[in-house]
Design a protein around this motif. Structure first.
Motif, PDB file in Angstrom:
ATOM      1  N   UNK A  56       0.833  -1.205   0.000  1.00 32.22           N
ATOM      2  CA  UNK A  56       0.000   0.000   0.000  1.00 32.22           C
ATOM      3  C   UNK A  56       0.866   1.253   0.000  1.00 32.22           C
ATOM      4  N   UNK A  57       1.905   1.259   0.814  1.00 33.78           N
ATOM      5  CA  UNK A  57       2.790   2.427   0.830  1.00 33.78           C
ATOM      6  C   UNK A  57       3.534   2.581  -0.484  1.00 33.78           C
ATOM      7  N   UNK A  58       3.788   1.467  -1.162  1.00 30.57           N
ATOM      8  CA  UNK A  58       4.524   1.505  -2.423  1.00 30.57           C
ATOM      9  C   UNK A  58       3.614   1.687  -3.637  1.00 30.57           C
ATOM     10  N   UNK A  59       2.296   1.733  -3.417  1.00 35.09           N
ATOM     11  CA  UNK A  59       1.369   1.911  -4.523  1.00 35.09           C
ATOM     12  C   UNK A  59       1.174   0.663  -5.357  1.00 35.09           C
ATOM     13  N   UNK A  60       1.334  -0.496  -4.722  1.00 33.46           N
ATOM     14  CA  UNK A  60       1.181  -1.763  -5.435  1.00 33.46           C
ATOM     15  C   UNK A  60      -0.030  -2.527  -4.882  1.00 33.46           C
ATOM     16  N   UNK A  61      -0.513  -3.493  -5.661  1.00 32.47           N
ATOM     17  CA  UNK A  61      -1.527  -4.416  -5.165  1.00 32.47           C
ATOM     18  C   UNK A  61      -2.955  -3.958  -5.331  1.00 32.47           C
ATOM     19  N   UNK A  62      -3.208  -2.821  -5.958  1.00 32.72           N
ATOM     20  CA  UNK A  62      -4.583  -2.379  -6.175  1.00 32.72           C
ATOM     21  C   UNK A  62      -5.153  -1.632  -4.983  1.00 32.72           C
ATOM     22  N   UNK A  63      -6.428  -1.266  -5.121  1.00 29.29           N
ATOM     23  CA  UNK A  63      -7.089  -0.473  -4.084  1.00 29.29           C
ATOM     24  C   UNK A  63      -7.445  -1.342  -2.881  1.00 29.29           C
ATOM     25  N   UNK A  64      -7.228  -0.855  -1.672  1.00 24.83           N
ATOM     26  CA  UNK A  64      -7.615  -1.602  -0.471  1.00 24.83           C
ATOM     27  C   UNK A  64      -9.123  -1.550  -0.274  1.00 24.83           C
ATOM     28  N   UNK A  65      -9.629  -2.474   0.501  1.00 23.01           N
ATOM     29  CA  UNK A  65     -11.057  -2.486   0.818  1.00 23.01           C
ATOM     30  C   UNK A  65     -11.361  -1.448   1.888  1.00 23.01           C
ATOM     31  N   UNK A  66     -12.648  -1.137   2.053  1.00 24.00           N
ATOM     32  CA  UNK A  66     -13.058  -0.211   3.106  1.00 24.00           C
ATOM     33  C   UNK A  66     -12.699  -0.764   4.478  1.00 24.00           C
ATOM     34  N   UNK A  67     -12.798  -2.098   4.631  1.00 27.19           N
ATOM     35  CA  UNK A  67     -12.457  -2.710   5.915  1.00 27.19           C
ATOM     36  C   UNK A  67     -10.981  -2.484   6.251  1.00 27.19           C
ATOM     37  N   UNK A  68     -10.098  -2.674   5.257  1.00 27.77           N
ATOM     38  CA  UNK A  68      -8.667  -2.451   5.478  1.00 27.77           C
ATOM     39  C   UNK A  68      -8.410  -0.987   5.827  1.00 27.77           C
ATOM     40  N   UNK A  69      -9.072  -0.078   5.136  1.00 26.71           N
ATOM     41  CA  UNK A  69      -8.869   1.345   5.422  1.00 26.71           C
ATOM     42  C   UNK A  69      -9.337   1.699   6.837  1.00 26.71           C
ATOM     43  N   UNK A  70     -10.436   1.122   7.259  1.00 25.19           N
ATOM     44  CA  UNK A  70     -10.899   1.395   8.626  1.00 25.19           C
ATOM     45  C   UNK A  70      -9.916   0.839   9.658  1.00 25.19           C
ATOM     46  N   UNK A  71      -9.322  -0.321   9.356  1.00 22.04           N
ATOM     47  CA  UNK A  71      -8.314  -0.871  10.269  1.00 22.04           C
ATOM     48  C   UNK A  71      -7.092   0.035  10.315  1.00 22.04           C
ATOM     49  N   UNK A  72      -6.706   0.559   9.167  1.00 19.85           N
ATOM     50  CA  UNK A  72      -5.564   1.472   9.138  1.00 19.85           C
ATOM     51  C   UNK A  72      -5.873   2.759   9.905  1.00 19.85           C
ATOM     52  N   UNK A  73      -7.099   3.245   9.779  1.00 11.77           N
ATOM     53  CA  UNK A  73      -7.482   4.457  10.506  1.00 11.77           C
ATOM     54  C   UNK A  73      -7.338   4.242  12.004  1.00 11.77           C
ATOM     55  N   UNK A  74      -7.717   3.054  12.477  1.00 14.02           N
ATOM     56  CA  UNK A  74      -7.569   2.732  13.892  1.00 14.02           C
ATOM     57  C   UNK A  74      -6.095   2.580  14.262  1.00 14.02           C
ATOM     58  N   UNK A  75      -5.361   1.842  13.435  1.00 14.43           N
ATOM     59  CA  UNK A  75      -3.951   1.597  13.728  1.00 14.43           C
ATOM     60  C   UNK A  75      -3.114   2.852  13.739  1.00 14.43           C
ATOM     61  N   UNK A  76      -3.447   3.796  12.865  1.00 15.28           N
ATOM     62  CA  UNK A  76      -2.691   5.044  12.772  1.00 15.28           C
ATOM     63  C   UNK A  76      -3.299   6.166  13.615  1.00 15.28           C
ATOM     64  N   UNK A  77      -4.376   5.841  14.325  1.00  9.89           N
ATOM     65  CA  UNK A  77      -5.044   6.819  15.194  1.00  9.89           C
ATOM     66  C   UNK A  77      -5.442   8.076  14.423  1.00  9.89           C
ATOM     67  N   UNK A  78      -6.065   7.884  13.271  1.00  8.75           N
ATOM     68  CA  UNK A  78      -6.466   9.007  12.442  1.00  8.75           C
ATOM     69  C   UNK A  78      -7.675   9.715  13.035  1.00  8.75           C
ATOM     70  N   UNK A  79      -7.711  11.027  12.858  1.00  7.95           N
ATOM     71  CA  UNK A  79      -8.915  11.772  13.190  1.00  7.95           C
ATOM     72  C   UNK A  79      -9.973  11.484  12.125  1.00  7.95           C
ATOM     73  N   UNK A  80     -11.205  11.909  12.376  1.00  6.70           N
ATOM     74  CA  UNK A  80     -12.264  11.664  11.389  1.00  6.70           C
ATOM     75  C   UNK A  80     -11.982  12.365  10.057  1.00  6.70           C
ATOM     76  N   UNK A  81     -11.523  13.631  10.054  1.00  7.45           N
ATOM     77  CA  UNK A  81     -11.161  14.246   8.768  1.00  7.45           C
ATOM     78  C   UNK A  81     -10.018  13.511   8.067  1.00  7.45           C
ATOM     79  N   UNK A  82      -9.040  13.012   8.821  1.00  5.73           N
ATOM     80  CA  UNK A  82      -7.934  12.259   8.216  1.00  5.73           C
ATOM     81  C   UNK A  82      -8.433  10.945   7.632  1.00  5.73           C
ATOM     82  N   UNK A  83      -9.325  10.282   8.353  1.00 13.13           N
ATOM     83  CA  UNK A  83      -9.899   9.029   7.843  1.00 13.13           C
ATOM     84  C   UNK A  83     -10.644   9.281   6.527  1.00 13.13           C
TER      85      UNK A  83
END
Length: 277
Positions: A56-83
């Motif tokens: 994902x950081x390298x721009x490979x493997x296609x688009x992530x799912x919404x579930x993966x993005x929500x997990x990343x938002x939790x893991x990275x402690x994103x604010x709602x605007x950042x998410x």
């Protein structure tokens, strides 16, 4: 680190990863070539594979799912605007709405309401709970401070409060509009469970609400005219507008402006007298 203008999602993830303190999450700081968490640590916190996160950081493997993005938002402690920003970078659109119980309002927001002495103003949630109001709203519309918290709902008042019903110039037309606008607002906010509970309650207590709900009408509550029969002022006309509250997607600001100078002066005297609506 060189700028990557092609892989916006990867750049965003690396930037947020670099801002996190390893010690905060129980990771041993040790000797690190770059600040922040390592890729495998972010993957661990997000419960995804380190390889997939690296891609994902390298721009490979296609688009992530919404579930993966929500997990990343939790893991990275994103604010709602950042998410939301991350979803737009990854998928081209914001995330699906997820309703959250409204928080209290700040003193700053209350001061915004109070700065309008002759214009009734309220803050309501996506399920049309009134959470804040000014003196003009208490004098002209409803003194919400005298109601239990669970009764400060515009639909409950519309279909169960005889005083509110009598104040409407054309109650049925207003009720149709309120139900249609409520349906649109609550669905947009993703408040499915909250809608179901309120709709079931109102359908049991009001056959009129049940009939209107079954019509499945949708309306926008943007702006318009509201005509009231006030017990002290008589017939009055207000121009209403609704506004989103930046940084508070759970709230909508509604402002009712008197349509004439005479009405404005009458409202001013009513508010100064302290007489409730």
């Amino acid at each position: 680190m060189p700028l990557d203008f092609g892989n916006h999602l990867g750049t965003f993830l690396r930037d947020r990863r670099a801002r996190l303190d390893p010690a905060t999450f129980g990771f041993v700081p040790g000797r690190r070539r770059t600040p922040g968490l390592r890729r495998e640590e972010v993957a661990q916190r997000a419960n995804i594979s380190p390889t997939w996160y690296t891609w994902l950081e390298q721009g490979r493997g296609g688009a992530p799912s919404a579930d993966v993005l929500n997990r990343l938002a939790t893991g990275l402690m994103l604010t709602e605007p950042e998410r939301e920003h991350m979803f737009i970078l990854a998928l081209g659109h914001p995330p699906e709405p997820r309703y959250r119980e409204p928080e209290g309002i700040t003193p700053r927001l209350q001061r915004v309401l109070d700065a309008m002495p002759t214009s009734p103003a309220i803050l309501r949630t996506a399920t049309w709970e009134v959470v804040a109001w000014n003196r003009a709203a208490a004098a002209l519309l409803t003194d919400y401070s005298k109601l239990p918290r669970e009764k400060r709902n515009i639909l409950r008042l519309m279909f169960s409060d005889q005083r509110v019903r009598a104040a409407q110039e054309d109650w049925l037309r207003v009720a149709q509009f309120v139900v249609a606008a409520f349906r649109a607002d609550a669905a947009r906010a993703g408040a499915t469970a909250e809608i179901t509970q309120l709709v079931e309650e109102l359908s049991r207590t009001s056959p009129e609400f049940e009939a209107l709900w079954r019509n499945n009408d949708i309306a926008s509550h943007g702006d318009g005219l509201k005509r009231l029969h006030h017990p002290m002022l008589g017939p009055i006309e207000l121009e209403f507008s609704t506004f989103a509250v930046e940084g508070r997607p759970d709230l909508t600001l509604m402002i009712y402006n008197p349509s004439t100078a005479e009405t404005t002066e009458a409202v001013r005297k009513l508010v100064e007298s302290g007489t409730p609506g």
